[in-house]
Write a protein that holds these residues in place. Structure first.
Motif, PDB file in Angstrom:
ATOM      1  N   ARG A 236       0.835  -1.215   0.000  1.00 50.86           N
ATOM      2  CA  ARG A 236       0.000   0.000   0.000  1.00 50.86           C
ATOM      3  C   ARG A 236       0.863   1.255   0.000  1.00 50.86           C
ATOM      4  O   ARG A 236       0.345   2.369   0.040  1.00 50.86           O
ATOM      5  CB  ARG A 236      -0.879   0.022   1.254  1.00 50.86           C
ATOM      6  N   GLU A 237       2.174   1.096  -0.050  1.00 53.13           N
ATOM      7  CA  GLU A 237       3.077   2.217   0.213  1.00 53.13           C
ATOM      8  C   GLU A 237       3.269   3.139  -0.995  1.00 53.13           C
ATOM      9  O   GLU A 237       3.231   2.707  -2.140  1.00 53.13           O
ATOM     10  CB  GLU A 237       4.444   1.691   0.632  1.00 53.13           C
ATOM     11  N   LEU A 238       3.498   4.402  -0.671  1.00 54.41           N
ATOM     12  CA  LEU A 238       3.979   5.386  -1.630  1.00 54.41           C
ATOM     13  C   LEU A 238       5.358   5.840  -1.170  1.00 54.41           C
ATOM     14  O   LEU A 238       5.551   6.168   0.008  1.00 54.41           O
ATOM     15  CB  LEU A 238       3.055   6.617  -1.701  1.00 54.41           C
ATOM     16  N   TRP A 239       6.319   5.831  -2.085  1.00 60.10           N
ATOM     17  CA  TRP A 239       7.668   6.304  -1.819  1.00 60.10           C
ATOM     18  C   TRP A 239       7.963   7.469  -2.762  1.00 60.10           C
ATOM     19  O   TRP A 239       7.406   7.542  -3.862  1.00 60.10           O
ATOM     20  CB  TRP A 239       8.692   5.199  -2.086  1.00 60.10           C
ATOM     21  N   PHE A 240       8.845   8.361  -2.334  1.00 51.63           N
ATOM     22  CA  PHE A 240       9.270   9.408  -3.263  1.00 51.63           C
ATOM     23  C   PHE A 240      10.783   9.556  -3.253  1.00 51.63           C
ATOM     24  O   PHE A 240      11.445   9.371  -2.230  1.00 51.63           O
ATOM     25  CB  PHE A 240       8.588  10.746  -2.963  1.00 51.63           C
ATOM     26  N   GLY A 241      11.319   9.835  -4.442  1.00 48.01           N
ATOM     27  CA  GLY A 241      12.746  10.091  -4.576  1.00 48.01           C
ATOM     28  C   GLY A 241      13.040  11.524  -4.173  1.00 48.01           C
ATOM     29  O   GLY A 241      12.732  12.461  -4.916  1.00 48.01           O
ATOM     30  N   ASN A 242      13.628  11.687  -3.005  1.00 44.65           N
ATOM     31  CA  ASN A 242      13.857  13.041  -2.492  1.00 44.65           C
ATOM     32  C   ASN A 242      15.043  13.702  -3.176  1.00 44.65           C
ATOM     33  O   ASN A 242      15.012  14.895  -3.469  1.00 44.65           O
ATOM     34  CB  ASN A 242      14.101  12.999  -0.979  1.00 44.65           C
ATOM     35  N   SER A 243      16.102  12.950  -3.417  1.00 49.08           N
ATOM     36  CA  SER A 243      17.297  13.546  -4.020  1.00 49.08           C
ATOM     37  C   SER A 243      18.064  12.505  -4.819  1.00 49.08           C
ATOM     38  O   SER A 243      17.946  11.305  -4.588  1.00 49.08           O
ATOM     39  CB  SER A 243      18.201  14.137  -2.943  1.00 49.08           C
ATOM     40  N   ARG A 258       9.560   7.457   2.525  1.00 50.53           N
ATOM     41  CA  ARG A 258       8.132   7.114   2.522  1.00 50.53           C
ATOM     42  C   ARG A 258       7.304   8.390   2.431  1.00 50.53           C
ATOM     43  O   ARG A 258       7.593   9.380   3.103  1.00 50.53           O
ATOM     44  CB  ARG A 258       7.745   6.375   3.799  1.00 50.53           C
ATOM     45  N   LEU A 259       6.256   8.340   1.619  1.00 43.99           N
ATOM     46  CA  LEU A 259       5.367   9.488   1.475  1.00 43.99           C
ATOM     47  C   LEU A 259       4.036   9.254   2.186  1.00 43.99           C
ATOM     48  O   LEU A 259       3.572  10.109   2.939  1.00 43.99           O
ATOM     49  CB  LEU A 259       5.118   9.766  -0.011  1.00 43.99           C
ATOM     50  N   ALA A 260       3.410   8.116   1.937  1.00 46.48           N
ATOM     51  CA  ALA A 260       2.076   7.857   2.504  1.00 46.48           C
ATOM     52  C   ALA A 260       1.734   6.386   2.284  1.00 46.48           C
ATOM     53  O   ALA A 260       2.528   5.618   1.733  1.00 46.48           O
ATOM     54  CB  ALA A 260       1.035   8.751   1.826  1.00 46.48           C
ATOM     55  N   GLU A 261       0.538   5.996   2.742  1.00 45.00           N
ATOM     56  CA  GLU A 261      -0.010   4.672   2.452  1.00 45.00           C
ATOM     57  C   GLU A 261      -1.360   4.836   1.787  1.00 45.00           C
ATOM     58  O   GLU A 261      -2.164   5.694   2.183  1.00 45.00           O
ATOM     59  CB  GLU A 261      -0.173   3.852   3.736  1.00 45.00           C
ATOM     60  N   PRO A 265      -7.415  -1.791  -0.264  1.00 47.81           N
ATOM     61  CA  PRO A 265      -6.287  -2.709  -0.078  1.00 47.81           C
ATOM     62  C   PRO A 265      -5.047  -2.209  -0.827  1.00 47.81           C
ATOM     63  O   PRO A 265      -5.143  -1.307  -1.647  1.00 47.81           O
ATOM     64  CB  PRO A 265      -6.825  -3.986  -0.724  1.00 47.81           C
ATOM     65  N   GLY A 266      -3.886  -2.851  -0.567  1.00 45.76           N
ATOM     66  CA  GLY A 266      -2.735  -2.641  -1.417  1.00 45.76           C
ATOM     67  C   GLY A 266      -3.037  -3.171  -2.806  1.00 45.76           C
ATOM     68  O   GLY A 266      -3.963  -3.962  -2.987  1.00 45.76           O
ATOM     69  N   ARG A 267      -2.277  -2.752  -3.803  1.00 45.65           N
ATOM     70  CA  ARG A 267      -2.610  -3.187  -5.169  1.00 45.65           C
ATOM     71  C   ARG A 267      -1.378  -3.224  -6.058  1.00 45.65           C
ATOM     72  O   ARG A 267      -0.368  -2.571  -5.788  1.00 45.65           O
ATOM     73  CB  ARG A 267      -3.680  -2.272  -5.770  1.00 45.65           C
TER      74      ARG A 267
END
Length: 528
Positions: A236-243, A258-261, A265-267
């Motif tokens: 369910r995770e959202l990740w972001f490339g910070n640098s 990590r940004l959010a969930e 459900p996860g997908r």
């Protein structure tokens, strides 16, 4: 709309002539007829006069010109002009351009006129985009040697902005060969730099040049194999490339956070889109069974860090594609066991509703659709008898589809992104003569103007079911797996069209199969 009469002069004039309001009105009348003759030789004067007279129509046109037509030769002039007239937004645009196009800007004559204080500010900025420390070193040397008598005193402070331990041996040979070190009072500085370069192996590993892209690369959902290869888990995770981080030599890495969930459900095998600064997540699968395909839609607001459930799609879909055209979102084809889909539906964010569109010319899933110049291009995929397709067609929401030139190789579960005015396709699967499914490393680019495909550099490893995005002119392919051994591809690769090479940009932060990627502007507090 204005017609641009571009000239070679990039010098803003110091004594700006004062235009009468009547003269500005003539210019505006020209603009209404479709021809406002702005050029770099006059735009600063016209902008200055529009500011003094507070003549908003002319000012708006001038600012549009300055921002849209900015280039490596003009950006430093624009920055100086914006600073002199306290135009904060224009100054930000100009300096951002200079930092992100630093290699090209450093080759201009204007760069050599920068004040020392401004140059140091640029060199210490996390928005400075350079391929290697040698680029920074050569820029510093060129600036010093333009006026050596006045600028040699800044050498030590400027050299502190360069991470010499990150250079390769061949790059440092160029550093050593430059004649700047023949100055007797720089001998001690060179010895210190050489010692820094040759220092203990642990020192370079703790150093890196950090670069903050203007937008963040977002990874959404996906699944992965456990370490013992016994189970799979859905995210369910959202990740972001910070640098982005340049380490020793050619070693690069993305710093992930990590940004959010997502809401339950996860997908995986889902789709995403960005509209008006918000992230939309569509459909996909919540598990590996027959009845696990989703029709649900969620919208994520990065400013509020909140999710909103929206109207569901009319059909459950996985392995489909989504594009945004003229403010509308189109969900195209896909799969919902046991059926392959030819249907297309359109989402309106204003009414929060879906409506049916003309169908595709055939049932198709595991394809990719992208919107370029208002047209929807659909490449490859799987037919309803599980055959890889080489087809490419334009889908017209009002009138249907038109076939274009076939790809060089049939492919499905691939990536395709827009770079410039072309479509770049990479990875996925294909089939050989015995109908065995194989990893496809070959890549190709489609030119709509010529209606033809051309091969470009192959991927170094398989990327089946990978995520992809274009970040600052480079084609990122993220994760996926190998069809031939079912091993996860945990690496991120990016293609640089200027060097025509794929670069390794480090490991994925978490799930890597059937993820989706997008670009999103995030609030500054998340990136500190």
């Amino acid at each position: 709309m204005f017609t641009l009469a571009m000239k070679e002069s990039h010098q803003p004039r110091v004594n700006l002539p004062f235009l009468l309001a009547s003269e500005l009105e003539v210019l505006i009348d020209c603009s209404y007829s479709g021809a406002l003759p702005l050029s770099w030789s006059c735009v600063f004067e016209v902008t200055s006069s529009a500011l003094q007279l507070q003549y908003q129509p002319a000012l708006s046109l001038c600012l549009d010109f300055l921002q849209q037509e900015i280039n490596p030769h003009s950006c430093l002039d624009v920055a100086s002009f914006a600073e002199a007239y306290e135009m904060t937004q224009l100054l930000e645009v100009a300096e951002d351009f200079a930092l992100r196009q630093f290699y090209k800007v450093a080759c201009t004559s204007k760069f050599k006129d920068l004040p020392a204080k401004q140059l140091l500010r640029y060199l210490n900025s996390h928005s400075l985009c350079v391929s290697s420390e040698l680029v920074v070193f050569k820029a510093v040397v060129a600036w010093i040697q333009a006026r050596p008598k006045k600028r040699l005193k800044f050498t030590k402070e400027l050299m502190k902005t360069i991470y010499f331990p990150l250079m390769t041996f061949s790059e440092f040979k160029e550093v050593r060969s430059l004649n700047i070190w023949s100055e007797h009072n720089l001998a001690e500085l060179y010895e210190a730099i050489f010692e820094d370069f040759c220092g203990p192996e642990t020192a370079p590993q703790s150093q890196c040049r950090i670069y903050l892209p203007k937008q963040s690369l977002i990874l959404i959902g996906g699944d992965q194999t456990s370490e013992d290869l016994g189970t799979r888990s859905i995210s369910r995770e959202l990740w972001f490339g910070n640098s982005l981080r340049n380490h020793t030599g050619i070693k690069k890495a993305m710093e992930w956070r990590r940004l959010a969930e997502m809401p339950d459900p996860g997908r995986f095998k889902h789709e995403v889109a960005v509209l008006e600064g918000q992230l939309y997540v569509f459909g996909g699968k919540k598990y590996y069974g027959t009845y696990d395909t989703l029709s649900s839609v969620y919208r994520f607001d990065p400013l509020q860090n909140s999710w909103e459930k929206l109207a569901e799609m009319q059909e459950k879909r996985c392995s489909f594609s989504v594009v945004v055209v003229d403010g509308k979102i189109y969900a195209i084809g896909g799969h919902c066991e046991p059926d392959y889909l030819e249907s297309v539906e359109q989402y309106c964010s204003i009414t929060n509703s879906w409506s049916a569109n003309p169908t595709l010319p055939r049932k198709n899933d595991a394809h990719v659709a992208k919107a370029l110049n208002g047209q929807i291009f659909v490449s490859g995929g799987l037919s309803n008898d599980y055959q890889c397709l080489a087809s490419m067609f334009v889908y017209h929401p009002q009138t249907g589809s038109s076939y274009l030139a076939n790809m060089l190789r049939a492919r499905a579960q691939h990536c395709m992104e827009i770079l410039g005015e072309c479509l770049y396709a990479a990875g996925g699967i294909t089939a050989d003569d015995s109908v065995s499914v194989l990893d496809l490393l070959a890549c190709e680019v489609y030119n709509p103007a010529a209606n033809c495909w051309t091969a470009f550099t192959s991927l170094p490893v398989p990327h089946v079911g990978a995520g992809s995005a274009i970040l600052e002119g480079k084609f990122y392919v993220l994760g996926g797996y190998s069809q031939e051994d079912y091993g996860d591809t945990t690496m991120v690769h990016r293609y640089d069209p200027t060097t025509q090479r794929w670069e390794n940009v480090g490991k994925m932060p978490g799930p890597n199969n059937d993820i989706r990627a997008s670009l999103l502007s995030l609030p500054p507090h998340l990136r500190l």
